[in-house]
Design an enzyme around this catalytic site. Structure first.
Site, short mmCIF file in Angstrom:
data_model
loop_
_atom_site.label_atom_id
_atom_site.label_comp_id
_atom_site.label_asym_id
_atom_site.label_seq_id
_atom_site.Cartn_x
_atom_site.Cartn_y
_atom_site.Cartn_z
N LYS A 87 -8.92 0.55 -6.36
CA LYS A 87 -9.66 0.10 -5.20
C LYS A 87 -10.58 1.23 -4.71
CE LYS A 87 -5.92 1.24 -1.92
NZ LYS A 87 -4.87 0.71 -1.05
N HIS A 88 -11.64 0.91 -3.98
CA HIS A 88 -12.05 -0.37 -3.41
C HIS A 88 -13.37 -0.75 -4.08
CE1 HIS A 88 -9.64 1.77 -0.38
NE2 HIS A 88 -9.18 0.58 -0.02
N ARG A 138 -7.84 10.14 0.88
CA ARG A 138 -7.29 9.13 -0.02
C ARG A 138 -7.99 9.16 -1.38
NH1 ARG A 138 -8.22 3.84 3.18
NH2 ARG A 138 -6.84 2.89 1.62
N ASP A 176 -9.65 -7.34 -0.55
CA ASP A 176 -9.08 -6.50 0.50
C ASP A 176 -8.67 -7.45 1.63
OD1 ASP A 176 -8.25 -4.27 1.90
OD2 ASP A 176 -10.11 -3.17 1.60
N ARG A 186 3.97 3.34 4.42
CA ARG A 186 4.31 2.19 5.26
C ARG A 186 5.72 2.25 5.85
NH1 ARG A 186 -0.47 1.62 5.96
NH2 ARG A 186 -1.80 0.13 4.86
N ASP A 195 0.87 -1.17 0.00
CA ASP A 195 0.00 0.00 0.00
C ASP A 195 0.91 1.22 0.00
OD1 ASP A 195 -2.69 -0.93 0.04
OD2 ASP A 195 -2.40 -1.59 2.11
N HIS A 209 -12.59 -1.78 8.02
CA HIS A 209 -11.63 -2.45 8.90
C HIS A 209 -12.31 -2.88 10.21
CE1 HIS A 209 -8.89 -0.19 6.25
NE2 HIS A 209 -7.98 -1.09 6.57
#
Length: 979
Positions: A211-212, A181, A298, A121, A113, A224
């Site tokens: 995505k998504h 995002r 995902d 990250r 990601d 999540h």
């Protein structure tokens, strides 16, 4: 149920009508070689090894040895197909990746990601702007470049798939997980930007993943943590959410990530996540949209999927979720909770015929095709040499600046307050709201005008302080750590904002997502609103430049924010041609070569040629080098700072006296051929009466170079200031302050012109540099305006230029802590000279000389030189006409070996001269006794400023700055750095 089925069939049919035929985006250029490799690898795998290829597991490069051993076991025992890296560092990840690849029978497909860069990250990596920021940019080519450079970072680190771009259309401002995002709320803008990003990234061999799916933009919950519901009908989903996918698929999108969403209009089974829905994954995405690329789930550990499977099997790690995802049509199981059980479940289904060989081969061979396409058929380990530098390149910083310049949006400015003009009338305050740092913004604002940061413990105290200002810039600064951070105003902050706006002219700057504006109930009293999207240092600096017209305003809002701010809003603003600030590469300069300046400057300081130095270089209207070296004094501990001011000595000639004379000349009040007796009848009976302005300022008028006026005022015995001419206190007749506790007789002001008038001329006519013309021109300017020279310079130039660090006699208003001293005087004033002009003749004129007396910093001197370079235009004001500057920048007596223009110094005619010999002949400038130097070159659009106090502690002895060509050696480096 029947009604639902008919509606869904019609929906899918409509997709079929609009879908275009797409080719397999995973095919390599060498299709034959790819097919051969894929078939060979596939046939070598056992059933479970083939199923293992379907798995991509999460790895942290900062994980423990135990966790690493667990991953190696999965690679060796379960033959997993890929890794998705999460938190850690680039070098650690590269080393770990090499180790994991070495352990794998079939090279691993690596994903990350990295939506806005590897920094999503990893530490020590570059962060590009967030998608919401990019959505404000009009030019899709810039987004493509961002995708390309981000792709280059990914490829350098051995990453094959970047799970980006996010193509969710963020139509819900309260969306807790997408927000920044997303490229915005407009489907066409989102699609255009996502397309450009994908194109750029895939052009360098890194595969994109939209995505998504089918669209996470209009949710108020986070998948999540739970299963968000998309409650729209099929028509709406087709026209909005699916629109970007349809377009990207036709242009070669490599993969799609399917979200965990509840979409009742598309999936009949209540609560079944989209990631586990055959209707959504196979019928719609694969068959109706014609997508032939890889399909990733995902993360299967997310609550949106895991909780649904628990209702079926009482356990989310039983492997049921993996099987359900594969049966739905997904190719890659991302972050399974139990890889071994998942493989077993899929193998069992294969054995009992629920999964056919063709179905398994379809997914596995697509994965192998992707591996071939990214070069894993010829895998090479990642090199770690220079890795961090390669992931933080100068071109990345250059692009980040360009992106921010194009994104910052003027959302509201009905009174056309922006860009800020008429600095001479502005009293500007800066108030910081929010919970993050705004210091970079404040420091950048101060480069343009007199801006004061105002703080108070309570609102009443703040409002009282702001009464002294006519413009208030409010910066709302929120955390730039990640795109999920809080962006809202607090109730207290809103109260303060409304009260400030009620009594002041306000420019509100939002350094966070535009949705912060939702909290503002009324903008009636807010004159201007600027959205900067992020609170990075660059965003703050560029916003300051935009406010003052150093850069244009280009951005448009990618989302709506309440009744006052609509998607697409954005007021375009032109530049006022004030100096901007950027990195060298953006104006065709080489950062690495410019580093040689640092070495030369350090050498000069270490060899005690000068205690301290300010150096500035600008090109094409942008400051690209602005550094300070050394300290105020050799023995002190106060380092030189950018807002310190130096006695610029003879630079005074071209930054004070000359521009004022140029204005008079273009007004027809004087001409270059005007004789001295015509402007000052005082000289009509002197030997100087027929001297023209042109000859005097070309230093071709037989005037003596210098007269030590002060010497006659010293006691003949003690050689110290005579009590006849000086008093230690200010009193009637003795008010001309030449140093602390040293006041000169006022009537001596009349003696200086008389001495000049009566002095003999040199024996023959030749070039001879002289300060005397500037005593004379000062006398005329003050007579013409009936004001002192310092007052005229402030009124006509410095105040409106924003040259707020440029002035005469700074000791009156500025602390000595900001003024490096120029000498320990042991021949005239017998004390440290600090904040008082070093030149004795100027000191005897109350610190205001036509030839010396100005104090300034490098940034302000650069503004004046840039004004000349821009042919008299700066900050939206025409100070001088181009032909006037050309006239004064002409060498009229070159044939007589006079290198000077009218007032300006020019490049050498022979071997010796004031420059490196590498400048153009149209260039011009001046140098000063205290070690100062300023030069401008129209042909290269260069400005170079060097300020120093080389005369401290003494001006006696050799001028080592000059002898060792320090200033001109630096100038040579500048020209060598031009690409």
């Amino acid at each position: 149920m029947l009604k639902y089925s008919y509606a869904l069939i019609f929906f899918i049919f409509s997709l079929t009508l609009t879908a275009q035929q797409s080719v397999n985006p995973l095919l390599a250029k060498d299709v034959t070689g790819q097919q051969k490799w894929v078939d060979s690898v596939y046939s070598s795998l056992t059933l479970k090894e083939k199923i293992g290829q379907l798995y991509m597991v999460q790895v942290f490069s900062n994980q423990s040895q135990a966790n690493k051993n667990k991953i190696i076991r999965l690679i060796k025992d379960q033959k997993i197909g890929g890794i998705i890296y999460s938190k850690g560092g680039p070098v650690r990840q590269a080393k770990l990746n090499n180790e994991l690849q070495a352990a794998s029978q079939t090279p691993l497909l690596i994903g990350m990601d990295a939506e806005w860069g590897l920094s999503m990250r990893l530490d020590s990596t570059f962060s590009f702007p967030w998608n919401m920021t990019l959505g404000a940019i009009k030019d899709p080519k810039l987004i493509e470049q961002a995708g390309r450079q981000l792709g280059e970072h990914s490829k350098r680190l051995g990453v094959h798939f970047n799970f980006a771009p996010v193509v969710d259309i963020n139509t819900n401002p309260k969306n807790p997980i997408i927000g920044n995002r997303s490229f915005g709320e407009d489907r066409d803008n989102v699609t255009e930007k996502a397309m450009a990003f994908m194109t750029g990234m895939q052009s360098v061999g890194v595969l994109a993943s939209a995505k998504h799916f089918p669209g996470h933009g209009d949710t108020a919950s986070d998948s999540h943590k739970t299963l968000p519901t998309i409650a729209f009908n099929q028509k709406r989903i087709d026209s909005i959410e699916l629109y970007p996918y349809r377009k990207l698929i036709t242009e070669g999108l490599s993969s799609v990530m399917v979200a965990h969403l509840n979409v009742p209009s598309l999936e009949a089974q209540d609560g079944r996540p989209s990631s586990l829905s055959r209707t959504i994954v196979t019928d719609i995405l694969k068959e109706r949209l014609g997508f032939k690329g890889l399909i990733f789930t995902d993360a299967l550990t997310m609550k949106g999927a895991a909780d649904f499977v628990k209702t079926v099997s009482q356990s989310s790690n039983s492997g049921e979720i993996d099987l359900a995802a594969f049966l739905a049509g997904n190719d890659v199981m991302l972050m399974s909770e139990n890889v071994e059980k998942g493989i077993d479940k899929i193998a069992e289904a294969y054995e009992r015929g629920a999964i056919t060989e063709d179905r398994l081969a379809l997914s596995v061979k697509k994965i192998l095709q992707a591996k071939y396409k990214v070069g894993l058929n010829k895998y090479e380990p990642i090199g770690t040499a220079n890795l961090v530098d390669d992931l933080n390149r100068i071109q990345d910083y250059a692009l980040y600046e360009t992106l921010m310049e194009n994104a910052i949006t003027v959302a509201h400015d009905p009174k056309e307050l922006l860009p800020i003009r008429h600095l001479e009338t502005k009293k500007i305050a800066y108030v910081s709201l929010g919970n993050d740092d705004g210091s970079a913004f404040y420091e950048a604002l101060k480069k343009y005008g007199k801006v004061h940061k105002i703080e108070a413990p309570n609102l009443d105290g703040l409002i009282e302080k702001l009464q002294n200002y006519n413009t208030v810039i409010v910066g709302f600064h929120k955390s730039n750590d990640n795109p999920w951070k809080s962006y809202e105003f607090t109730n207290k902050e809103l109260t303060w904002l409304y009260e400030i706006a009620r009594t002041n002219t306000v420019i509100l700057n939002i350094f966070t997502r535009p949705y912060a504006l939702l909290d503002i109930e009324s903008i009636t009293n807010i004159e201007s609103v600027v959205v900067s999207y992020q609170n990075s240092q660059v965003a703050q600096e560029k916003t300051a430049q935009l406010l003052f017209g150093a850069i244009t305003a280009k951005g448009t809002l990618p989302v709506s924010a309440g009744p006052y701010f609509k998607v697409g809003d954005g007021i375009q603003k032109n530049s006022l041609e004030r100096l901007g600030y950027t990195i060298p590469e953006r104006v065709g300069m080489d950062s690495e070569k410019l580093k040689k300046i640092d070495s030369i400057a350090h050498y000069a300081v270490n060899q005690k040629m000068t205690p301290g130095i300010q150096i500035l270089v600008a090109r094409k209207g942008k400051v690209i080098y602005n550094k300070n070296f050394g300290k105020h004094t050799y023995e002190g501990n106060r380092p030189v700072e950018s807002d310190d001011i130096y006695d610029v000595a003879s630079l005074t000639k071209i930054v004070a006296t000359l521009p004022l004379l140029m204005q008079l000349e273009e007004q027809g009040i004087v001409s270059l051929d005007t004789k001295l007796s015509e402007i000052l009848p005082y000289y009509k009976n002197s030997n100087k009466k027929n001297m023209t302005i042109k000859k005097m300022l070309s230093h071709y008028a037989q005037l003596k170079p210098w007269i030590p006026f002060y010497y006659a005022t010293l006691d003949s015995v003690t050689k110290k200031p005579s009590t006849k001419y000086y008093s230690t206190t200010s009193k009637p007749g003795f008010t001309t302050e030449v140093a602390p506790h040293l006041f000169m007789r006022d009537d001596y002001q009349d003696s200086i012109p008389k001495i000049i008038k009566d002095t003999d001329l040199l024996n023959r006519l030749r070039y001879r540099y002289s300060d005397l013309p500037y005593y004379i021109i000062k006398q005329y300017i003050e007579k013409h305006y009936n004001k002192t020279l310092d007052e005229v310079a402030q009124d006509r130039f410095y105040s409106s230029l924003g040259a707020n660090h440029t002035l005469y006699n700074p000791y009156k208003t500025i602390s000595n802590t900001k003024i490096p001293p120029t000498e320990e005087d042991d021949y005239y004033r017998f004390q440290k000279v600090q904040g008082y002009v070093h030149d004795m003749g100027a000191a005897m004129q109350g610190g205001v000389g036509g030839h010396a007396g100005v104090f300034s910093n490098a940034n302000d001197i650069a503004k004046i030189m840039q004004l000349y370079l821009q042919k008299g235009f700066y900050g939206g004001v025409r100070y001088l006409n181009p032909e006037t500057i050309d006239k004064f920048n002409t060498c009229y007596y070159c044939e007589k070996n006079v290198r000077r223009g009218v007032g300006f110094d020019k490049p050498q005619l022979g071997e010796q001269g004031p420059t490196c010999g590498c400048v153009s002949m149209t260039s011009f400038g001046h140098s000063g006794f205290t070690g100062t130097y300023a030069w401008a070159d129209p042909e290269e659009e260069l400005v170079y400023v060097f300020l120093a106090n080389r005369t401290y502690p003494t001006s006696k002895g050799k001028n080592m700055l000059l002898r060792e060509d320090i200033r001109t050696n630096i100038q040579e480096v500048i020209y060598e750095a031009i690409k």
